[in-house]
Design a protein around this motif. Sequence first.
Motif, PDB file in Angstrom:
ATOM      1  N   VAL A 219       0.850  -1.185   0.000  1.00  0.00           N
ATOM      2  CA  VAL A 219       0.000   0.000   0.000  1.00  0.00           C
ATOM      3  C   VAL A 219       0.887   1.237   0.000  1.00  0.00           C
ATOM      4  CG1 VAL A 219      -1.775   1.292   1.242  1.00  0.00           C
ATOM      5  CG2 VAL A 219      -1.810  -1.218   1.260  1.00  0.00           C
ATOM      6  N   VAL A 220       0.664   2.113  -0.973  1.00  0.00           N
ATOM      7  CA  VAL A 220       1.383   3.383  -1.030  1.00  0.00           C
ATOM      8  C   VAL A 220       0.382   4.455  -0.604  1.00  0.00           C
ATOM      9  CG1 VAL A 220       2.658   4.999  -2.484  1.00  0.00           C
ATOM     10  CG2 VAL A 220       2.832   2.535  -2.908  1.00  0.00           C
ATOM     11  N   SER A 221       0.580   4.992   0.592  1.00  0.00           N
ATOM     12  CA  SER A 221      -0.350   5.972   1.151  1.00  0.00           C
ATOM     13  C   SER A 221       0.159   7.384   0.855  1.00  0.00           C
ATOM     14  CB  SER A 221      -0.477   5.764   2.661  1.00  0.00           C
ATOM     15  OG  SER A 221      -1.306   6.749   3.220  1.00  0.00           O
ATOM     16  N   LEU A 222      -0.702   8.194   0.237  1.00  0.00           N
ATOM     17  CA  LEU A 222      -0.279   9.519  -0.216  1.00  0.00           C
ATOM     18  C   LEU A 222      -1.094  10.658   0.392  1.00  0.00           C
ATOM     19  CD1 LEU A 222      -0.013   8.616  -3.999  1.00  0.00           C
ATOM     20  CD2 LEU A 222       1.817   8.577  -2.313  1.00  0.00           C
ATOM     21  N   GLY A 223      -1.997  10.316   1.314  1.00  0.00           N
ATOM     22  CA  GLY A 223      -2.915  11.314   1.847  1.00  0.00           C
ATOM     23  C   GLY A 223      -2.231  12.489   2.530  1.00  0.00           C
ATOM     24  N   HIS A 224      -1.017  12.292   3.037  1.00  0.00           N
ATOM     25  CA  HIS A 224      -0.313  13.346   3.771  1.00  0.00           C
ATOM     26  C   HIS A 224       0.479  14.282   2.853  1.00  0.00           C
ATOM     27  CE1 HIS A 224       2.516  10.139   2.987  1.00  0.00           C
ATOM     28  NE2 HIS A 224       3.514  10.941   3.309  1.00  0.00           N
ATOM     29  N   LEU A 225       0.472  14.009   1.542  1.00  0.00           N
ATOM     30  CA  LEU A 225       1.294  14.783   0.611  1.00  0.00           C
ATOM     31  C   LEU A 225       0.490  15.874  -0.084  1.00  0.00           C
ATOM     32  CD1 LEU A 225       3.245  11.882  -1.137  1.00  0.00           C
ATOM     33  CD2 LEU A 225       4.007  13.289   0.781  1.00  0.00           C
ATOM     34  N   GLU A 226       1.183  16.925  -0.489  1.00  0.00           N
ATOM     35  CA  GLU A 226       0.576  17.960  -1.327  1.00  0.00           C
ATOM     36  C   GLU A 226       0.350  17.377  -2.723  1.00  0.00           C
ATOM     37  OE1 GLU A 226      -0.317  20.975  -0.305  1.00  0.00           O
ATOM     38  OE2 GLU A 226       0.443  20.579   1.722  1.00  0.00           O
TER      39      GLU A 226
ATOM     40  N   ARG B  25       2.075  14.168  -4.511  1.00  0.00           N
ATOM     41  CA  ARG B  25       1.304  12.961  -4.844  1.00  0.00           C
ATOM     42  C   ARG B  25       1.532  12.588  -6.296  1.00  0.00           C
ATOM     43  NH1 ARG B  25      -2.835  15.410  -1.890  1.00  0.00           N
ATOM     44  NH2 ARG B  25      -3.981  15.944  -3.781  1.00  0.00           N
ATOM     45  N   HIS B  26       1.484  13.583  -7.174  1.00  0.00           N
ATOM     46  CA  HIS B  26       1.717  13.330  -8.595  1.00  0.00           C
ATOM     47  C   HIS B  26       3.101  12.733  -8.816  1.00  0.00           C
ATOM     48  CE1 HIS B  26      -1.533  16.282 -10.289  1.00  0.00           C
ATOM     49  NE2 HIS B  26      -2.037  15.335  -9.541  1.00  0.00           N
ATOM     50  N   PHE B  27       4.090  13.283  -8.135  1.00  0.00           N
ATOM     51  CA  PHE B  27       5.457  12.797  -8.274  1.00  0.00           C
ATOM     52  C   PHE B  27       5.558  11.339  -7.824  1.00  0.00           C
ATOM     53  CE2 PHE B  27       9.914  12.712  -6.425  1.00  0.00           C
ATOM     54  CZ  PHE B  27      10.557  12.656  -7.643  1.00  0.00           C
ATOM     55  N   ALA B  28       4.974  11.029  -6.661  1.00  0.00           N
ATOM     56  CA  ALA B  28       5.048   9.668  -6.128  1.00  0.00           C
ATOM     57  C   ALA B  28       4.342   8.678  -7.040  1.00  0.00           C
ATOM     58  CB  ALA B  28       4.440   9.627  -4.721  1.00  0.00           C
TER      59      ALA B  28
ATOM     60  N   GLU C  27      -9.186   7.507  -5.999  1.00  0.00           N
ATOM     61  CA  GLU C  27      -9.203   8.949  -6.293  1.00  0.00           C
ATOM     62  C   GLU C  27      -8.363   9.276  -7.524  1.00  0.00           C
ATOM     63  OE1 GLU C  27     -11.315  10.735  -4.884  1.00  0.00           O
ATOM     64  OE2 GLU C  27     -11.822   9.500  -3.172  1.00  0.00           O
ATOM     65  N   VAL C  28      -8.662   8.576  -8.603  1.00  0.00           N
ATOM     66  CA  VAL C  28      -7.845   8.714  -9.812  1.00  0.00           C
ATOM     67  C   VAL C  28      -8.147   9.991 -10.603  1.00  0.00           C
ATOM     68  CG1 VAL C  28      -9.368   7.494 -11.428  1.00  0.00           C
ATOM     69  CG2 VAL C  28      -6.875   7.345 -11.704  1.00  0.00           C
ATOM     70  N   MET C  29      -9.301  10.618 -10.365  1.00  0.00           N
ATOM     71  CA  MET C  29      -9.683  11.768 -11.185  1.00  0.00           C
ATOM     72  C   MET C  29      -8.615  12.862 -11.214  1.00  0.00           C
ATOM     73  SD  MET C  29     -11.752  13.102 -13.292  1.00  0.00           S
ATOM     74  CE  MET C  29     -13.339  12.285 -13.177  1.00  0.00           C
TER      75      MET C  29
ATOM     76  N   GLY D 217      -0.288  -9.509 -18.022  1.00  0.00           N
ATOM     77  CA  GLY D 217      -0.917 -10.072 -16.854  1.00  0.00           C
ATOM     78  C   GLY D 217      -1.065  -9.101 -15.692  1.00  0.00           C
ATOM     79  N   VAL D 218      -1.069  -7.812 -15.998  1.00  0.00           N
ATOM     80  CA  VAL D 218      -1.215  -6.789 -14.971  1.00  0.00           C
ATOM     81  C   VAL D 218      -2.595  -6.164 -15.107  1.00  0.00           C
ATOM     82  CG1 VAL D 218      -0.326  -4.598 -14.037  1.00  0.00           C
ATOM     83  CG2 VAL D 218       1.270  -6.340 -14.915  1.00  0.00           C
ATOM     84  N   GLY D 219      -3.377  -6.231 -14.030  1.00  0.00           N
ATOM     85  CA  GLY D 219      -4.699  -5.637 -14.020  1.00  0.00           C
ATOM     86  C   GLY D 219      -4.664  -4.252 -13.401  1.00  0.00           C
ATOM     87  N   LEU D 220      -5.620  -3.427 -13.775  1.00  0.00           N
ATOM     88  CA  LEU D 220      -5.655  -2.052 -13.286  1.00  0.00           C
ATOM     89  C   LEU D 220      -7.089  -1.717 -12.893  1.00  0.00           C
ATOM     90  CD1 LEU D 220      -3.983   0.580 -12.932  1.00  0.00           C
ATOM     91  CD2 LEU D 220      -4.609   1.176 -15.270  1.00  0.00           C
ATOM     92  N   VAL D 221      -7.294  -1.334 -11.636  1.00  0.00           N
ATOM     93  CA  VAL D 221      -8.604  -0.908 -11.144  1.00  0.00           C
ATOM     94  C   VAL D 221      -8.490   0.555 -10.760  1.00  0.00           C
ATOM     95  CG1 VAL D 221     -10.385  -1.223  -9.394  1.00  0.00           C
ATOM     96  CG2 VAL D 221      -9.147  -3.211 -10.285  1.00  0.00           C
ATOM     97  N   LEU D 222      -9.307   1.394 -11.377  1.00  0.00           N
ATOM     98  CA  LEU D 222      -9.291   2.823 -11.106  1.00  0.00           C
ATOM     99  C   LEU D 222     -10.598   3.207 -10.437  1.00  0.00           C
ATOM    100  CD1 LEU D 222      -7.897   4.069 -14.546  1.00  0.00           C
ATOM    101  CD2 LEU D 222      -6.616   3.477 -12.485  1.00  0.00           C
ATOM    102  N   SER D 223     -10.520   3.959  -9.363  1.00  0.00           N
ATOM    103  CA  SER D 223     -11.716   4.307  -8.606  1.00  0.00           C
ATOM    104  C   SER D 223     -11.729   5.798  -8.302  1.00  0.00           C
ATOM    105  CB  SER D 223     -11.715   3.515  -7.299  1.00  0.00           C
ATOM    106  OG  SER D 223     -12.821   3.880  -6.503  1.00  0.00           O
ATOM    107  N   THR D 224     -12.932   6.346  -8.239  1.00  0.00           N
ATOM    108  CA  THR D 224     -13.074   7.758  -7.846  1.00  0.00           C
ATOM    109  C   THR D 224     -14.429   7.951  -7.197  1.00  0.00           C
ATOM    110  OG1 THR D 224     -12.824  10.034  -8.591  1.00  0.00           O
ATOM    111  CG2 THR D 224     -14.014   8.550 -10.047  1.00  0.00           C
TER     112      THR D 224
END
Length: 203
Positions: free
Chosen positions: A125-132, A136-139, A168-170, A196-203
């Motif tokens: 899990v990469v948690s980015l909530g604490h970043l500006e 976040r974009h950079f990470a 929160e992909v929007m 074989g890599v799946g991608l789930v995007l949520s917003t």
Amino acid sequence: STTDPSARQDEIDSTVSGLLGLIGVDSDPLAGREHILLANLIARSWDAGDDLDMPTLLAQLLDPPIRKLGVLELDTFYPAKDRQALVLKLNGLLASPSFAAWAEGAPLDIGSMLWNSDGKARASVVSLGHLEEAERHFAVTLVLSKVISWMRTQPGTGELRALIYIDEVMGLAPPVGNPPPKKPILTLLKQARAFGVGLVLST
């Protein structure tokens, strides 16, 4: 690091876009002199098998180890005074106490994020909530660029090998505009399934 030239260039471009985004510089990969010079410096170091940290990159911006970009002399394409202004912006970022955390921690290795040393699957899990937003974009850009480079070293498969979930992909891939994470997200949407890599995007 991938040996696929396309994946390697994508990783370089994404890294440069993310880095410039952190200092508020919007530089086009095909025409922006900031992007072109930084991408060339990174590519040159990677070609030589050298690690390139931020202090070394800043030193190379001040005194580049290349004399021409395309057919133009470097000082015509990007004069020293203008390069110094870019270095000052990047140095301000490097000197910021909030940026110090970016220099710590384990290397970003996708294989070890997906499997432990015994070969068992793991969830990372990469948690980015604490970043500006720019951070976040950079990470996200760095992580997804590494995923793409790793993915392209894998053989094709019809089985699910890994699943990437982005919440929160929007803000990362808006319909209008091109923030740095948008390109790797679109690349994954187009190519990931074949590896074989799946991608789930949520917003």
